[in-house]
Design a protein around this motif. Structure first.
Motif, PDB file in Angstrom:
ATOM      1  N   ARG A  40       0.759  -1.310   0.022  1.00 56.13           N
ATOM      2  CA  ARG A  40       0.160  -0.067  -0.099  1.00 56.13           C
ATOM      3  C   ARG A  40       0.836   1.348   0.068  1.00 56.13           C
ATOM      4  O   ARG A  40       0.252   2.432  -0.377  1.00 56.13           O
ATOM      5  N   PHE A  41       2.058   1.082   0.245  1.00 60.85           N
ATOM      6  CA  PHE A  41       3.016   2.251   0.577  1.00 60.85           C
ATOM      7  C   PHE A  41       3.805   2.514  -0.751  1.00 60.85           C
ATOM      8  O   PHE A  41       4.862   3.310  -0.566  1.00 60.85           O
ATOM      9  N   ARG A  42       3.803   1.319  -1.743  1.00 62.52           N
ATOM     10  CA  ARG A  42       4.768   1.512  -2.793  1.00 62.52           C
ATOM     11  C   ARG A  42       3.942   2.516  -3.788  1.00 62.52           C
ATOM     12  O   ARG A  42       3.007   2.114  -4.054  1.00 62.52           O
ATOM     13  N   LEU A  43       4.808   3.099  -4.735  1.00 61.19           N
ATOM     14  CA  LEU A  43       4.515   3.773  -5.612  1.00 61.19           C
ATOM     15  C   LEU A  43       4.754   3.091  -7.066  1.00 61.19           C
ATOM     16  O   LEU A  43       5.731   2.763  -7.231  1.00 61.19           O
ATOM     17  N   GLY A  44       3.529   3.327  -7.860  1.00 61.12           N
ATOM     18  CA  GLY A  44       3.706   2.885  -8.976  1.00 61.12           C
ATOM     19  C   GLY A  44       4.147   3.821  -9.888  1.00 61.12           C
ATOM     20  O   GLY A  44       5.325   4.126 -10.088  1.00 61.12           O
ATOM     21  N   GLU A  45       3.067   4.228 -10.789  1.00 59.71           N
ATOM     22  CA  GLU A  45       3.442   5.703 -11.616  1.00 59.71           C
ATOM     23  C   GLU A  45       3.556   6.704 -10.636  1.00 59.71           C
ATOM     24  O   GLU A  45       2.774   6.776  -9.789  1.00 59.71           O
ATOM     25  N   ARG A  46       4.519   7.448 -11.055  1.00 58.50           N
ATOM     26  CA  ARG A  46       4.834   8.540 -10.157  1.00 58.50           C
ATOM     27  C   ARG A  46       4.533   9.896 -10.994  1.00 58.50           C
ATOM     28  O   ARG A  46       5.516  10.299 -11.687  1.00 58.50           O
ATOM     29  N   SER A  47       3.451  10.472 -10.739  1.00 57.71           N
ATOM     30  CA  SER A  47       3.138  11.520 -11.365  1.00 57.71           C
ATOM     31  C   SER A  47       2.731  12.852 -10.401  1.00 57.71           C
ATOM     32  O   SER A  47       1.835  12.513  -9.535  1.00 57.71           O
ATOM     33  N   PHE A  48       3.504  14.018 -10.608  1.00 59.29           N
ATOM     34  CA  PHE A  48       3.284  15.018  -9.562  1.00 59.29           C
ATOM     35  C   PHE A  48       2.376  16.235 -10.528  1.00 59.29           C
ATOM     36  O   PHE A  48       2.210  17.244 -10.092  1.00 59.29           O
ATOM     37  N   ASN A  49       1.465  15.656 -11.338  1.00 59.50           N
ATOM     38  CA  ASN A  49       0.768  16.702 -12.193  1.00 59.50           C
ATOM     39  C   ASN A  49      -0.712  17.015 -11.572  1.00 59.50           C
ATOM     40  O   ASN A  49      -1.366  17.646 -12.146  1.00 59.50           O
ATOM     41  N   ARG A  50      -1.057  16.236 -10.541  1.00 60.71           N
ATOM     42  CA  ARG A  50      -2.330  16.333  -9.862  1.00 60.71           C
ATOM     43  C   ARG A  50      -2.251  17.166  -8.993  1.00 60.71           C
ATOM     44  O   ARG A  50      -1.537  17.486  -8.047  1.00 60.71           O
ATOM     45  N   GLN A  51      -3.559  17.754  -8.448  1.00 63.16           N
ATOM     46  CA  GLN A  51      -3.691  18.537  -7.322  1.00 63.16           C
ATOM     47  C   GLN A  51      -3.654  17.701  -5.997  1.00 63.16           C
ATOM     48  O   GLN A  51      -4.270  16.947  -5.992  1.00 63.16           O
ATOM     49  N   TYR A  52      -3.504  18.383  -5.171  1.00 65.19           N
ATOM     50  CA  TYR A  52      -3.391  17.615  -3.777  1.00 65.19           C
ATOM     51  C   TYR A  52      -4.875  17.534  -3.025  1.00 65.19           C
ATOM     52  O   TYR A  52      -5.005  17.010  -2.179  1.00 65.19           O
ATOM     53  N   ALA A  53      -5.505  18.620  -3.500  1.00 65.46           N
ATOM     54  CA  ALA A  53      -6.772  18.498  -2.923  1.00 65.46           C
ATOM     55  C   ALA A  53      -7.522  17.182  -3.069  1.00 65.46           C
ATOM     56  O   ALA A  53      -8.446  17.022  -2.300  1.00 65.46           O
ATOM     57  N   HIS A  54      -7.091  16.284  -3.984  1.00 65.19           N
ATOM     58  CA  HIS A  54      -7.688  14.774  -4.298  1.00 65.19           C
ATOM     59  C   HIS A  54      -7.627  14.141  -2.838  1.00 65.19           C
ATOM     60  O   HIS A  54      -8.710  13.302  -2.373  1.00 65.19           O
ATOM     61  N   PHE A 389      -1.827  11.571  -3.869  1.00 66.78           N
ATOM     62  CA  PHE A 389      -2.715  10.442  -4.181  1.00 66.78           C
ATOM     63  C   PHE A 389      -3.998  11.017  -4.608  1.00 66.78           C
ATOM     64  O   PHE A 389      -4.420  12.061  -3.960  1.00 66.78           O
ATOM     65  N   TYR A 390      -4.651  10.326  -5.495  1.00 66.40           N
ATOM     66  CA  TYR A 390      -6.037  10.894  -5.936  1.00 66.40           C
ATOM     67  C   TYR A 390      -7.238   9.700  -5.803  1.00 66.40           C
ATOM     68  O   TYR A 390      -8.168  10.014  -5.758  1.00 66.40           O
ATOM     69  N   GLN A 391      -6.777   8.355  -5.710  1.00 64.26           N
ATOM     70  CA  GLN A 391      -7.664   7.349  -5.317  1.00 64.26           C
ATOM     71  C   GLN A 391      -7.812   6.844  -4.206  1.00 64.26           C
ATOM     72  O   GLN A 391      -8.905   6.242  -4.001  1.00 64.26           O
TER      73      GLN A 391
END
Length: 471
Positions: A40-54, A389-391
């Protein structure tokens, strides 16, 4: 004295035995069943294009049904639960939302770059709270200021709670009571017939100029590997079934000197001191993994990503110890089952951050508060860097641990707390080894925890060095 791995390729058995047959009996190290749960703490796709509000919306969405149930248990099943958009003045009701604390002293990126505009930079502070702070609750659509029976100094931004009261004073909500999600359900522990210990240590601070801390560190390694003490102590050391290193294995002095003045998202430069420190760490790990399984978590000063969850240190940095199957490079936060005992914890960044933005000073009290909030890092992403994170929010506690720890604390503290459904959790703050020369042992059978302290120089004239164990 302990031998190397008896089966180095498959890691099936570890033995503790003397170097030759005439030196004493054989001690077999008890190995627990080990199941890591760090996916659960591993990152797959690493994208910082999303807003933190999610993160906040997902956190509230996941926590709302839990807090709704808790509120109804506390204040009655016929409780009126409202969203802020449906709030009516004077109506006694409950609101579930996310806390936001407006703080005048909170650092911002604009203040960090103020030197470029010839402005006076903010002075460094140990605490950022003040009397002018305002506590605000947000939901999906609106926000409202809070007053009344809630201690704003102890609250931190990002906490999801339920409040009870009414809107009374000029658009402010007067809080009469509040509740947190409290501890989640817990899987019962498996009864053990004998004592088995997990040794917890953090903050080795390799790469610093303190020679005495290195002597204490070598004493720690010698104790675990059976090179220290008489047969009784070696037999006790054989009951140490695993070693967990909770971050900050490198010293802050190995960091780029400009790191403290640069924005944290900038890439850290590799320093010669950190390269030498990693080599030294590899040699120390080699001594340990030849005798006992070792889990290595990254920390604030270690060479991995700055934001949490921090990803495992790369195996290529440990050419000597990484060939052993007993070396496990894990994430921060950390989660694993040891003989049915669920361990969960961090290297301490989440606890230190809450300490700065609240009136709480005890790392143990802060650790308990995050458990009662059912969230590992409520201040992320506001003041603690994290992945956008967004999901899902991986820091929400879905199952109650049996041992909940944080590393790099100023001192060792521990206590056993109970939850509303009979949960028992051992809280442990692991002290920074470089400054305290102290690690700690957790008994998997009883959940008891005791510090193990080492002194590099003896206070007596008979011995050159001394090991002290406190109970």
């Amino acid at each position: 004295m302990f031998s190397d791995l008896s089966a180095q390729k498959d890691g099936s058995t570890l033995l503790c035995r003397p170097g030759s047959e005439d030196q004493g009996p054989v001690f077999e190290r008890m190995l627990p069943t080990y199941t890591p749960s760090i996916e659960r703490f591993r990152l797959g796709e690493r994208s910082f294009n999303r807003q933190y509000a999610h993160i906040y919306s997902i956190r509230l969405m996941q926590m709302r049904p839990i807090l709704t149930e808790k509120a109804q248990q506390k204040w009655g099943a016929d409780l009126q639960i409202r969203k802020l958009c449906d709030l009516e003045a004077g109506e006694q009701c409950c609101i579930v939302g996310t806390l936001f604390k407006h703080m005048e002293l909170q650092p911002s990126i604009l203040k960090e770059i103020s030197e470029e505009h010839n402005l006076l930079p903010q002075p460094a502070r140990a605490k950022y709270i003040s009397e002018t702070d305002e506590l605000i609750m947000e939901d999906e659509l609106q926000r409202i200021k809070l007053e009344g029976k809630i201690d704003k100094d102890k609250c931190v931004t990002g906490s999801v709670i339920a409040i009870y009261g009414a809107e009374k004073n000029a658009g402010k909500f007067t809080v009469e009571d509040y509740c947190t999600a409290d501890l989640p359900l817990q899987t019962p522990r498996i009864p053990l017939s004998s004592d088995r210990f997990v040794l917890l240590a953090s903050g080795f601070g390799l790469g610093s100029s303190h020679a005495d801390s290195m002597l204490g560190l070598q004493l720690l390694v010698d104790m675990v590997t059976g090179q220290l003490g008489d047969q009784g102590e070696q037999s006790g050391a054989a009951s140490i079934s695993r070693v967990l290193l909770a971050g900050n294995l490198l010293s802050h002095s190995t960091q780029d000197k400009e790191a403290s003045t640069k924005a944290k998202y900038l890439t850290k430069k590799t320093q010669a001191g950190s390269v030498e420190a990693i080599r030294l760490l590899d040699e120390l790990l080699l001594q340990l993994v030849a005798s006992v399984p070792v889990d290595v978590m990254p920390g604030q000063y270690d060479p991995t990503n700055y934001t949490i969850p921090q990803q495992p240190l790369h195996r290529c940095m440990f050419p000597l110890s990484s060939v052993y199957p007993t070396l496990q490079l894990t994430t921060n936060p950390y989660q694993a089952n040891h003989d049915g005992v669920r361990f969960l914890g961090t290297s301490g960044q989440n606890i230190s951050d809450i300490q700065k933005y609240s009136s709480m000073n005890s790392h143990l009290d802060i650790l308990e508060s995050t458990l009662r909030l059912r969230h590992l890092a409520p201040t992320a992403p506001d003041t603690l860097g994290c992945y956008p994170f967004y999901q899902r929010d991986p820091f929400i506690l879905e199952e109650c641990p049996h041992v909940y720890f944080s590393g790099n604390a100023p001192s060792f503290e521990s206590k056993l707390i109970t939850g509303p459904n009979g949960q028992e959790v051992r809280l442990v703050t692991i002290p920074e080894f470089s400054s305290t020369q102290t690690a700690c042992l957790v008994n998997l059978r009883t959940l008891d925890c005791e510090p193990v302290s080492f002194s590099a120089f003896s206070t007596t004239d008979d011995d050159d060095s001394e090991m002290n164990i406190s109970h």
